[in-house]
Design a protein around this motif. Structure first.
Motif, PDB file in Angstrom:
ATOM      1  N   TYR A  87      57.989  49.626  28.455  1.00 23.88           N
ATOM      2  CA  TYR A  87      57.531  48.231  28.361  1.00 23.88           C
ATOM      3  C   TYR A  87      57.335  47.624  29.757  1.00 23.88           C
ATOM      4  N   LYS A  88      58.301  47.853  30.647  1.00 28.21           N
ATOM      5  CA  LYS A  88      58.206  47.292  32.001  1.00 28.21           C
ATOM      6  C   LYS A  88      57.041  47.910  32.767  1.00 28.21           C
ATOM      7  N   ALA A  89      56.811  49.201  32.600  1.00 31.47           N
ATOM      8  CA  ALA A  89      55.685  49.865  33.268  1.00 31.47           C
ATOM      9  C   ALA A  89      54.360  49.299  32.761  1.00 31.47           C
ATOM     10  N   LYS A  90      54.262  49.096  31.465  1.00 31.52           N
ATOM     11  CA  LYS A  90      53.040  48.532  30.888  1.00 31.52           C
ATOM     12  C   LYS A  90      52.819  47.100  31.372  1.00 31.52           C
ATOM     13  N   THR A  91      53.876  46.320  31.428  1.00 28.38           N
ATOM     14  CA  THR A  91      53.792  44.940  31.906  1.00 28.38           C
ATOM     15  C   THR A  91      53.360  44.902  33.366  1.00 28.38           C
ATOM     16  N   ARG A  95      50.026  43.294  35.010  1.00 26.08           N
ATOM     17  CA  ARG A  95      50.135  42.305  36.089  1.00 26.08           C
ATOM     18  C   ARG A  95      49.259  42.704  37.275  1.00 26.08           C
ATOM     19  N   GLN A  96      49.282  43.979  37.625  1.00 28.38           N
ATOM     20  CA  GLN A  96      48.459  44.475  38.726  1.00 28.38           C
ATOM     21  C   GLN A  96      46.971  44.315  38.414  1.00 28.38           C
ATOM     22  N   SER A  97      46.604  44.594  37.173  1.00 32.78           N
ATOM     23  CA  SER A  97      45.211  44.472  36.753  1.00 32.78           C
ATOM     24  C   SER A  97      44.734  43.020  36.853  1.00 32.78           C
ATOM     25  N   ILE A  98      45.572  42.102  36.388  1.00 34.80           N
ATOM     26  CA  ILE A  98      45.222  40.675  36.455  1.00 34.80           C
ATOM     27  C   ILE A  98      45.111  40.222  37.907  1.00 34.80           C
ATOM     28  N   ALA A 100      44.376  42.035  40.529  1.00 38.30           N
ATOM     29  CA  ALA A 100      43.164  42.611  41.111  1.00 38.30           C
ATOM     30  C   ALA A 100      41.929  41.818  40.679  1.00 38.30           C
ATOM     31  N   ARG A 101      41.906  41.418  39.411  1.00 34.95           N
ATOM     32  CA  ARG A 101      40.768  40.635  38.913  1.00 34.95           C
ATOM     33  C   ARG A 101      40.695  39.277  39.606  1.00 34.95           C
ATOM     34  N   TRP A 102      41.837  38.598  39.743  1.00 36.13           N
ATOM     35  CA  TRP A 102      41.858  37.291  40.403  1.00 36.13           C
ATOM     36  C   TRP A 102      41.509  37.420  41.882  1.00 36.13           C
ATOM     37  N   ASP A 103      42.020  38.448  42.541  1.00 36.18           N
ATOM     38  CA  ASP A 103      41.698  38.655  43.954  1.00 36.18           C
ATOM     39  C   ASP A 103      40.204  38.893  44.129  1.00 36.18           C
ATOM     40  N   LYS A 104      39.600  39.638  43.208  1.00 34.50           N
ATOM     41  CA  LYS A 104      38.164  39.921  43.267  1.00 34.50           C
ATOM     42  C   LYS A 104      37.371  38.628  43.071  1.00 34.50           C
ATOM     43  N   GLN A 105      37.816  37.793  42.128  1.00 37.82           N
ATOM     44  CA  GLN A 105      37.117  36.514  41.894  1.00 37.82           C
ATOM     45  C   GLN A 105      37.235  35.594  43.103  1.00 37.82           C
ATOM     46  N   LYS A 106      38.391  35.580  43.749  1.00 42.54           N
ATOM     47  CA  LYS A 106      38.575  34.759  44.960  1.00 42.54           C
ATOM     48  C   LYS A 106      37.603  35.196  46.038  1.00 42.54           C
ATOM     49  N   ASP A 107      37.455  36.507  46.232  1.00 46.33           N
ATOM     50  CA  ASP A 107      36.555  37.030  47.256  1.00 46.33           C
ATOM     51  C   ASP A 107      35.105  36.689  46.944  1.00 46.33           C
ATOM     52  N   THR A 108      34.764  36.674  45.692  1.00 44.15           N
ATOM     53  CA  THR A 108      33.390  36.379  45.270  1.00 44.15           C
ATOM     54  C   THR A 108      33.078  34.893  45.465  1.00 44.15           C
TER      55      THR A 108
END
Length: 110
Positions: A87-91, A95-98, A100-108
């Motif tokens: 469960y912790k690994a999946k969480t 979290r890492q995926s989210i 990365a997505r937010w960091d990508k949107q900030k850069d854009t």
């Protein structure tokens, strides 16, 4: 964890012979471990199960001895710890995926 898989067939195979008191103790102890994501403090097991009578305490003790391992400090349950780790690994992966997505949107947006 607010949810954990309870495989009825596995439970019946491994714990189907338990008495009614033992089933109750086992369920309460499993629920507590999952909810708190930690092993059991031996000083708290009777309180966790609200075991006050001799029969209730004997049921808790029987369940601990059959399904948990005492490491000198706490009572551990292999399967519960494996499920919590999964469960912790999946969480963490989510979290890492989210992030990365937010960091990508900030850069854009810059």
């Amino acid at each position: 964890m607010h949810f954990y898989p309870r495989h009825v067939g596995d439970y019946a195979r491994d714990a189907g012979y338990l008495t009614l008191l033992e089933h109750g103790a086992y369920t309460v102890l499993m629920d507590w471990c999952y909810a708190n994501e930690q092993p059991l403090d031996p000083k708290l097991v009777f309180a966790i199960c609200r075991a006050s009578s001799r029969a209730e305490k004997m049921a808790v003790t029987a369940v601990l001895q059959r399904f948990f391992q005492y490491d000198g400090k706490v009572w551990r349950h292999k399967r519960i710890e494996a499920e919590i780790a999964k469960y912790k690994a999946k969480t963490e992966k989510a979290r890492q995926s989210i992030k990365a997505r937010w960091d990508k949107q900030k850069d854009t947006n810059v």
